[in-house]
Write a protein that holds these residues in place. Structure first.
Motif, short mmCIF file in Angstrom:
data_model
loop_
_atom_site.label_atom_id
_atom_site.label_comp_id
_atom_site.label_asym_id
_atom_site.label_seq_id
_atom_site.Cartn_x
_atom_site.Cartn_y
_atom_site.Cartn_z
N SER A 184 0.85 -1.12 -0.05
CA SER A 184 0.04 -0.06 -0.12
C SER A 184 0.69 1.27 0.07
O SER A 184 1.84 1.04 0.66
CB SER A 184 -0.98 -0.13 1.32
N SER A 185 0.45 2.18 -0.57
CA SER A 185 1.21 3.62 -0.70
C SER A 185 1.60 3.94 0.63
O SER A 185 2.38 4.79 0.81
CB SER A 185 0.58 4.45 -1.68
N CYS B 143 2.17 2.44 3.43
CA CYS B 143 2.89 1.48 3.97
C CYS B 143 4.52 1.99 4.35
O CYS B 143 5.16 1.92 3.24
CB CYS B 143 2.95 -0.09 3.62
N ALA C 298 -1.76 -3.50 -5.21
CA ALA C 298 -1.80 -2.45 -4.29
C ALA C 298 -3.39 -2.47 -3.56
O ALA C 298 -4.21 -2.68 -4.35
CB ALA C 298 -1.62 -1.00 -5.10
N ALA D 143 -6.27 -1.41 -0.49
CA ALA D 143 -6.68 -0.50 0.42
C ALA D 143 -6.23 0.90 0.14
O ALA D 143 -5.53 1.41 0.98
CB ALA D 143 -6.34 -0.89 2.01
N ASP D 144 -6.04 1.46 -0.98
CA ASP D 144 -5.53 2.35 -1.59
C ASP D 144 -6.11 3.35 -2.53
O ASP D 144 -7.29 2.72 -3.16
CB ASP D 144 -3.96 1.89 -1.97
N VAL E 187 -1.19 5.63 -5.26
CA VAL E 187 -0.40 4.39 -5.85
C VAL E 187 0.52 4.77 -6.73
O VAL E 187 1.84 4.36 -6.88
CB VAL E 187 -1.41 3.17 -6.48
N ASP F 55 -8.46 -2.51 -4.59
CA ASP F 55 -9.02 -1.63 -3.75
C ASP F 55 -9.94 -2.47 -2.56
O ASP F 55 -10.24 -1.96 -1.67
CB ASP F 55 -9.72 -0.44 -4.20
N GLN G 280 -9.57 -5.45 -1.59
CA GLN G 280 -8.65 -6.30 -1.00
C GLN G 280 -9.12 -7.87 -1.14
O GLN G 280 -8.73 -8.70 -0.45
CB GLN G 280 -8.38 -6.11 0.43
N TRP H 98 -5.88 -9.84 -1.96
CA TRP H 98 -5.44 -9.87 -0.58
C TRP H 98 -5.85 -11.14 0.07
O TRP H 98 -5.13 -12.05 0.72
CB TRP H 98 -5.19 -8.68 -0.11
#
Length: 192
Positions: A86-87, A89, A116, A118-119, A124, A141, A143, A146
């Motif tokens: 994530s940006s 992080c 990427a 949750a961003d 990003v 976005d 997730q 993920w």
């Protein structure tokens, strides 16, 4: 005399005498289709994946430029390293430059793919430009990807063998020198 000048001034303005400056072109998104790999090198020698390795969860999504992406199409031809980030992080940011350099060194032999989550797309893009990321990046976005890889927070790294076998995952990420060693141990049959 003034009345005669007014039509001339209006005509000059309409013909471009008072043109506004052109807006600056928007830079192409980083992590889009242009970052996809080229042909597989003819001399790529890979270790066979263990027969006991589970299949990696296949996923589809969109790259940063909106290009449709299917992970299975990439790993059908070569190994893939998934980097979940994530940006925002700070741990991701501190190791990204070295990961970007490693990805460049393996270009076309082992493909790195960013995921990427949750961003925001613009954040990003700022992150990818700041850290010189030159590999494709899928926007996740919601997730969904993920969750399919059990990533709860960034960073995380996952190694998928050619053919789609899930070789290994590292919650919390992995530094570039260690990832380089693991690629040579688990994936590459020849040691360049």
């Amino acid at each position: 005399m003034r009345r005669a000048l007014l039509p001339l001034l209006l005509a000059a303005a309409l013909l471009g005498g008072c043109s506004s400056p052109e807006p600056a072109p928007t830079p192409a998104p980083v992590g889009g289709a242009a970052a996809l790999p080229g042909p597989v090198p003819a001399d790529l020698a890979l270790r066979p994946a263990p027969g006991t390795a589970p299949a990696a969860p296949a996923f589809t999504g969109a790259l940063t430029d909106g290009t449709p992406f299917a992970a299975a199409e990439l790993w059908a031809q070569r190994p893939v390293v998934l980097t979940f980030f994530s940006s925002w992080c700070t741990t991701c940011a501190s190791s990204q430059a070295a990961l970007s350099e490693l990805a460049r060194s393996y270009r076309d032999r082992v493909v790195f793919v960013g995921v990427a989550g949750a961003d925001q797309a613009d954040q990003v893009q700022d992150y990818l430009r700041a850290h010189r990321v030159e590999y494709p990046v899928v926007l996740d976005d919601q997730q969904t990807i993920w969750r399919s890889y059990a990533v709860r927070e960034p960073p995380a790294v996952v190694l998928v063998a050619k053919g789609g076998a899930l070789l290994r995952g590292w919650p919390g990420g992995l530094d570039a020198p260690t990832l380089d060693r693991r690629l040579r141990e688990l994936v590459l049959a020849d040691q360049p």
